[in-house]
Design an enzyme around this catalytic site. Structure first.
Site, PDB file in Angstrom:
ATOM      1  N   ARG A  59       0.825  -1.213   0.000  1.00 42.15           N
ATOM      2  CA  ARG A  59       0.000   0.000   0.000  1.00 42.15           C
ATOM      3  C   ARG A  59       0.862   1.267   0.000  1.00 42.15           C
ATOM      4  NH1 ARG A  59      -3.789   2.417   4.378  1.00 42.15           N
ATOM      5  NH2 ARG A  59      -5.321   3.553   3.126  1.00 42.15           N
ATOM      6  N   HIS A  63       0.336   4.318  -2.627  1.00 33.11           N
ATOM      7  CA  HIS A  63       0.087   5.707  -2.221  1.00 33.11           C
ATOM      8  C   HIS A  63       1.201   6.624  -2.685  1.00 33.11           C
ATOM      9  CE1 HIS A  63      -3.316   5.533   0.967  1.00 33.11           C
ATOM     10  NE2 HIS A  63      -3.480   4.585   0.069  1.00 33.11           N
ATOM     11  N   ASP A  64       2.427   6.115  -2.714  1.00 31.66           N
ATOM     12  CA  ASP A  64       3.524   6.941  -3.209  1.00 31.66           C
ATOM     13  C   ASP A  64       3.298   7.284  -4.679  1.00 31.66           C
ATOM     14  OD1 ASP A  64       5.931   8.333  -3.238  1.00 31.66           O
ATOM     15  OD2 ASP A  64       7.025   6.587  -3.990  1.00 31.66           O
ATOM     16  N   VAL A  67       0.517   9.891  -5.779  1.00 30.85           N
ATOM     17  CA  VAL A  67       0.641  11.288  -5.372  1.00 30.85           C
ATOM     18  C   VAL A  67       2.028  11.779  -5.790  1.00 30.85           C
ATOM     19  CG1 VAL A  67       0.329  12.905  -3.466  1.00 30.85           C
ATOM     20  CG2 VAL A  67      -0.774  10.666  -3.365  1.00 30.85           C
ATOM     21  N   GLY A  69       3.710  10.948  -8.368  1.00 30.96           N
ATOM     22  CA  GLY A  69       4.539   9.894  -8.950  1.00 30.96           C
ATOM     23  C   GLY A  69       5.336   9.142  -7.893  1.00 30.96           C
ATOM     24  N   ASP A  71       8.007   8.842  -6.131  1.00 36.03           N
ATOM     25  CA  ASP A  71       9.173   9.664  -5.795  1.00 36.03           C
ATOM     26  C   ASP A  71       9.456   9.655  -4.299  1.00 36.03           C
ATOM     27  OD1 ASP A  71       7.052  11.106  -4.810  1.00 36.03           O
ATOM     28  OD2 ASP A  71       7.837  13.058  -5.455  1.00 36.03           O
ATOM     29  N   SER A  73       7.636  10.533  -1.986  1.00 41.45           N
ATOM     30  CA  SER A  73       7.059  11.676  -1.259  1.00 41.45           C
ATOM     31  C   SER A  73       6.204  11.199  -0.084  1.00 41.45           C
ATOM     32  CB  SER A  73       6.219  12.554  -2.198  1.00 41.45           C
ATOM     33  OG  SER A  73       5.255  11.783  -2.888  1.00 41.45           O
ATOM     34  N   ASN A  91      -4.120   8.347   4.542  1.00 39.89           N
ATOM     35  CA  ASN A  91      -2.824   7.711   4.759  1.00 39.89           C
ATOM     36  C   ASN A  91      -2.535   7.398   6.216  1.00 39.89           C
ATOM     37  OD1 ASN A  91      -2.590   8.159   2.087  1.00 39.89           O
ATOM     38  ND2 ASN A  91      -0.753   9.435   2.199  1.00 39.89           N
ATOM     39  N   PRO A 159      -7.786   7.343  -4.796  1.00 39.23           N
ATOM     40  CA  PRO A 159      -9.195   6.974  -4.993  1.00 39.23           C
ATOM     41  C   PRO A 159      -9.889   6.796  -3.645  1.00 39.23           C
ATOM     42  CG  PRO A 159      -7.773   5.078  -5.358  1.00 39.23           C
ATOM     43  CD  PRO A 159      -6.865   6.249  -5.140  1.00 39.23           C
ATOM     44  N   HIS A 189      -6.347  -5.978  -2.506  1.00 39.68           N
ATOM     45  CA  HIS A 189      -7.202  -6.124  -1.321  1.00 39.68           C
ATOM     46  C   HIS A 189      -7.477  -7.589  -0.965  1.00 39.68           C
ATOM     47  CE1 HIS A 189      -8.820  -1.738  -1.804  1.00 39.68           C
ATOM     48  NE2 HIS A 189      -7.598  -1.781  -1.332  1.00 39.68           N
ATOM     49  N   THR A 190      -6.753  -8.498  -1.577  1.00 43.82           N
ATOM     50  CA  THR A 190      -6.766  -9.891  -1.132  1.00 43.82           C
ATOM     51  C   THR A 190      -6.006 -10.030   0.184  1.00 43.82           C
ATOM     52  OG1 THR A 190      -6.144 -12.162  -1.726  1.00 43.82           O
ATOM     53  CG2 THR A 190      -4.718 -10.456  -2.537  1.00 43.82           C
ATOM     54  N   ASP A 246      -4.275 -14.373  -3.134  1.00 48.14           N
ATOM     55  CA  ASP A 246      -4.954 -15.332  -4.004  1.00 48.14           C
ATOM     56  C   ASP A 246      -6.162 -14.666  -4.689  1.00 48.14           C
ATOM     57  OD1 ASP A 246      -6.883 -15.102  -2.012  1.00 48.14           O
ATOM     58  OD2 ASP A 246      -6.413 -17.020  -1.092  1.00 48.14           O
TER      59      ASP A 246
HETATM   60  C1  HEM Z   1      -9.113   0.986  -6.401  1.00 52.99           C
HETATM   61  C2  HEM Z   1      -9.109   1.946  -5.502  1.00 52.99           C
HETATM   62  C3  HEM Z   1      -8.698   1.720  -4.074  1.00 52.99           C
HETATM   63  C4  HEM Z   1      -9.382   2.155  -2.983  1.00 52.99           C
HETATM   64  C5  HEM Z   1     -10.667   2.969  -2.983  1.00 52.99           C
HETATM   65  C6  HEM Z   1      -8.662   1.689  -1.820  1.00 52.99           C
HETATM   66  C7  HEM Z   1      -9.046   1.933  -0.508  1.00 52.99           C
HETATM   67  C8  HEM Z   1      -8.479   1.345   0.606  1.00 52.99           C
HETATM   68  C9  HEM Z   1      -8.937   1.541   1.954  1.00 52.99           C
HETATM   69  C10 HEM Z   1     -10.089   2.446   2.378  1.00 52.99           C
HETATM   70  C11 HEM Z   1      -8.168   0.775   2.763  1.00 52.99           C
HETATM   71  C12 HEM Z   1      -8.284   0.632   4.283  1.00 52.99           C
HETATM   72  C13 HEM Z   1      -7.690   1.849   4.962  1.00 52.99           C
HETATM   73  C14 HEM Z   1      -8.036   1.947   6.423  1.00 52.99           C
HETATM   74  O1  HEM Z   1      -9.041   1.405   6.898  1.00 52.99           O
HETATM   75  O2  HEM Z   1      -7.271   2.583   7.142  1.00 52.99           O
HETATM   76  C15 HEM Z   1      -7.212   0.085   1.923  1.00 52.99           C
HETATM   77  C16 HEM Z   1      -6.266  -0.790   2.357  1.00 52.99           C
HETATM   78  C17 HEM Z   1      -5.316  -1.382   1.536  1.00 52.99           C
HETATM   79  N1  HEM Z   1      -5.117  -1.114   0.203  1.00 52.99           N
HETATM   80 FE1  HEM Z   1      -6.385  -0.128  -1.019  1.00 52.99          FE
HETATM   81  N2  HEM Z   1      -7.565   0.992  -2.227  1.00 52.99           N
HETATM   82  C18 HEM Z   1      -7.538   0.985  -3.598  1.00 52.99           C
HETATM   83  C19 HEM Z   1      -6.568   0.422  -4.401  1.00 52.99           C
HETATM   84  C20 HEM Z   1      -5.433  -0.191  -3.928  1.00 52.99           C
HETATM   85  C21 HEM Z   1      -4.302  -0.565  -4.729  1.00 52.99           C
HETATM   86  C22 HEM Z   1      -4.154  -0.253  -6.220  1.00 52.99           C
HETATM   87  C23 HEM Z   1      -3.407  -1.175  -3.904  1.00 52.99           C
HETATM   88  C24 HEM Z   1      -2.050  -1.725  -4.209  1.00 52.99           C
HETATM   89  C25 HEM Z   1      -1.635  -2.079  -5.406  1.00 52.99           C
HETATM   90  C26 HEM Z   1      -4.022  -1.217  -2.587  1.00 52.99           C
HETATM   91  C27 HEM Z   1      -3.484  -1.832  -1.491  1.00 52.99           C
HETATM   92  C28 HEM Z   1      -4.064  -1.853  -0.227  1.00 52.99           C
HETATM   93  C29 HEM Z   1      -3.569  -2.690   0.855  1.00 52.99           C
HETATM   94  C30 HEM Z   1      -2.451  -3.702   0.764  1.00 52.99           C
HETATM   95  C31 HEM Z   1      -4.341  -2.377   1.975  1.00 52.99           C
HETATM   96  C32 HEM Z   1      -4.187  -2.960   3.396  1.00 52.99           C
HETATM   97  C33 HEM Z   1      -3.108  -2.195   4.114  1.00 52.99           C
HETATM   98  C34 HEM Z   1      -2.665  -2.806   5.439  1.00 52.99           C
HETATM   99  O3  HEM Z   1      -3.161  -3.859   5.856  1.00 52.99           O
HETATM  100  O4  HEM Z   1      -1.767  -2.224   6.055  1.00 52.99           O
HETATM  101  N3  HEM Z   1      -5.231  -0.581  -2.632  1.00 52.99           N
HETATM  102  N4  HEM Z   1      -7.420   0.464   0.615  1.00 52.99           N
END
Ligand code: HEM
Ligand code: NAG
Ligand code: NAG
Length: 317
Positions: A59, A63-64, A67, A69, A71, A73, A91, A159, A189-190, A246
Site C-alpha cells: 500500500r 500511495h507513493d 501522489v 509519482g 518519488d 514523497s 494515509n 481513490p 485487497h486480497t 490469491d
Molecule cells: C481501487 C481503488 C482503491 C481504494 C478505494 C482503496 C481503498 C483502501 C482503503 C479504504 C483501505 C483501508 C484503509 C483503512 O481502513 O485505514 C485500503 C487498504 C489497503 N489497500 Fe487499497 N484501495 C484501492 C486500491 C489499492 C491498490 C491499487 C493497492 C495496491 C496495489 C491497494 C493496497 C491496499 C492494501 C495492501 C491495503 C491494506 C493495508 C494494510 O493492511 O496495512 N489498494 N485500501
C-alpha cells in the site's frame, strides 16, 4: 493555439518517454552491486517476523505512486508549516515506514548517497508480495526522490472507497493506468486490514442492498455499531487468514462479499464484471496481470537522471 498545444503535447510525450526509458533493472550494478539484495534481506526478515507487513509495504508503494509519482514523497515527514502526505486522512493507517528506513540505513552504510528511497519502496512491495506467495514482477530502477509532500494532494489524488466504477476508471486514467490495470490492482485487497469505520456505513442502520446477507451478518459481528469498535481493524479479505495473496478477493466480489463499495463497484459494469470473472477463475492470469500492472504503476511520474535527488534519510528532504 492549436500548434502550441501540439508542441506542448509533443514535449510532454518526450518527457514521459525519456523518464520511463531510463529505468533499468541493473541501474545499481556498478554503483551499489549488493543493494537490491540488501533491500530483499531487510524486507523478507520483516515479513517473516510479521506477515501483515506485506500489505503495508504494498500500500505504501501505491500511495507513493498516486501522489506526485513514485518519488518517495509518501515517506517525507510533515514540517511545522505544512502537513505531508503521510499525515493526510487516507494515509493515517499506512504501515511499513520503519522497514524502509532500515533498508535505507543498510544501503547508506555500503553505498552512501546512491540508492533512492523511491526505488526501495518499489522493490519492497515486490519482495514482500513474492515472499508471501504472490507474484514476482520486474522492478526497473533509477527513480529519484522528490522533495515535496502535501497532505492536500493525497486527498485529491487517491481513490476513495465510495467511488463508483466510473470514478475509479477516471482516477486511474489520470495516472496513465487503464480499466484493466485498475481492476487487477484492486486485487491487492486480497490481503491487509481496514478500520471498522470504513465498513460500518455499509452495515448500519440498514445494510447496503448489494451485499450478501450472510456476509452482512458476519461483518456486523466483527464490527458492532458502536463508537468503541470504530477503530478496530478487520481483514479486507477475511478468507485464508486475510494475508494470503490469491483470487479469493475476486470470488468474494462475485458473491457480493466485498468490503468496500469501490470493490463491489468492479462488477457494476459488464466490462468490469467480465474482468473480475476472468481473474476469479485463474490465479495464473491474476498473478501475471498483477505483476505487469505493478511494473506499470511503478513508472508513474518518476523522476530520473538529474531530476530530484537521493535522500540520505527517507523521511527528510
Ligand atoms: C481501487 C481503488 C482503491 C481504494 C478505494 C482503496 C481503498 C483502501 C482503503 C479504504 C483501505 C483501508 C484503509 C483503512 O481502513 O485505514 C485500503 C487498504 C489497503 N489497500 Fe487499497 N484501495 C484501492 C486500491 C489499492 C491498490 C491499487 C493497492 C495496491 C496495489 C491497494 C493496497 C491496499 C492494501 C495492501 C491495503 C491494506 C493495508 C494494510 O493492511 O496495512 N489498494 N485500501
Ligand atoms: C452469498 O454468500 C454465500 C457464501 O457465503 C454464497 O454461497 C452465495 O452464493 C452468496 N449469494 C449471492 C447472492 O451472491
Ligand atoms: C482512513 C481515513 O482516515 N479516511 C479519511 C480520509 O479523509 C477523509 C477526508 O479528510 C475522511 O473523511 C476519511 O475518514
Amino acid at each position: 493555439m492549436v500548434t502550441s498545444r501540439i508542441v506542448f503535447l509533443g514535449v510532454a510525450l518526450v518527457l514521459v518517454a525519456s523518464a520511463s526509458a531510463q529505468l533499468t533493472e541493473n541501474f545499481y550494478a556498478k554503483t551499489c552491486p549488493g543493494g537490491v539484495q540488501a533491500v530483499a534481506n531487510v524486507v523478507t526478515a520483516a515479513v517473516r517476523a510479521d506477515r501483515r507487513n506485506a500489505a503495508g509495504l504494498l500500500r505504501l508503494h501505491f500511495h507513493d505512486c498516486f501522489v506526485r509519482g513514485c518519488d518517495a514523497s509518501v515517506l517525507l515527514a510533515s514540517t511545522p508549516g505544512s502537513k505531508a502526505e503521510k499525515d493526510a486522512g487516507p494515509n493515517l493507517s499506512l504501515q511499513g515506514f520503519g522497514i524502509i528506513d532500515q533498508a535505507k540505513a543498510a544501503l547508506e552504510k555500503t553505498c552512501p548517497g546512491v540508492f533512492s528511497c523511491a526505488d526501495i519502496l518499489s522493490l519492497a512491495a515486490r519482495d514482500a508480495i513474492s515472499f508471501i506467495g504472490g507474484p514476482k514482477w520486474k522492478v526497473p530502477l533509477g527513480r529519484r526522490d522528490g522533495s515535496v509532500s502535501l497532505a492536500s494532494e493525497a486527498l485529491s489524488n487517491l481513490p476513495g472507497d465510495t467511488f463508483t466504477f466510473k470514478q475509479l476508471v477516471s482516477n486511474f486514467a489520470k495516472k496513465g493506468l487503464n480499466e484493466a490495470d485498475m481492476v487487477v490492482l484492486s486485487g491487492a485487497h486480497t490481503i491487509g486490514l481496514t478500520h471498522c469505520f470504513k465498513v460500518t456505513p455499509r452495515l448500519y442502520p440498514s445494510a447496503d442492498k448489494s451485499l450478501n446477507s450472510t456476509f452482512v451478518a458476519a461483518q456486523r459481528k466483527l464490527c458492532p455499531n458502536s463508537g468503541s469498535a470504530a477503530n478496530k481493524f478487520i481483514h479486507i479479505d477475511n478468507t485464508n487468514g486475510g494475508q494470503t495473496f490469491d483470487v479469493k478477493y475476486f470470488k468474494n466480489i462475485l458473491t457480493h462479499q466485498a468490503v468496500f463499495k469501490s470493490d463491489s463497484a468492479l462488477i457494476s459494469t459488464s466490462s468490469g464484471r467480465s474482468k473480475v470473472v476472468t481473474l476469479a477463475n485463474s490465479q495464473s492470469t491474476f498473478f501475471s496481470a498483477f505483476g505487469a500492472a505493478m511494473e506499470k504503476m511503478g513508472r508513474v511520474g518518476v523522476l530520473t537522471g538529474r531530476q530530484g535527488k537521493i535522500r540520505t534519510q527517507c523521511s527528510r528532504r
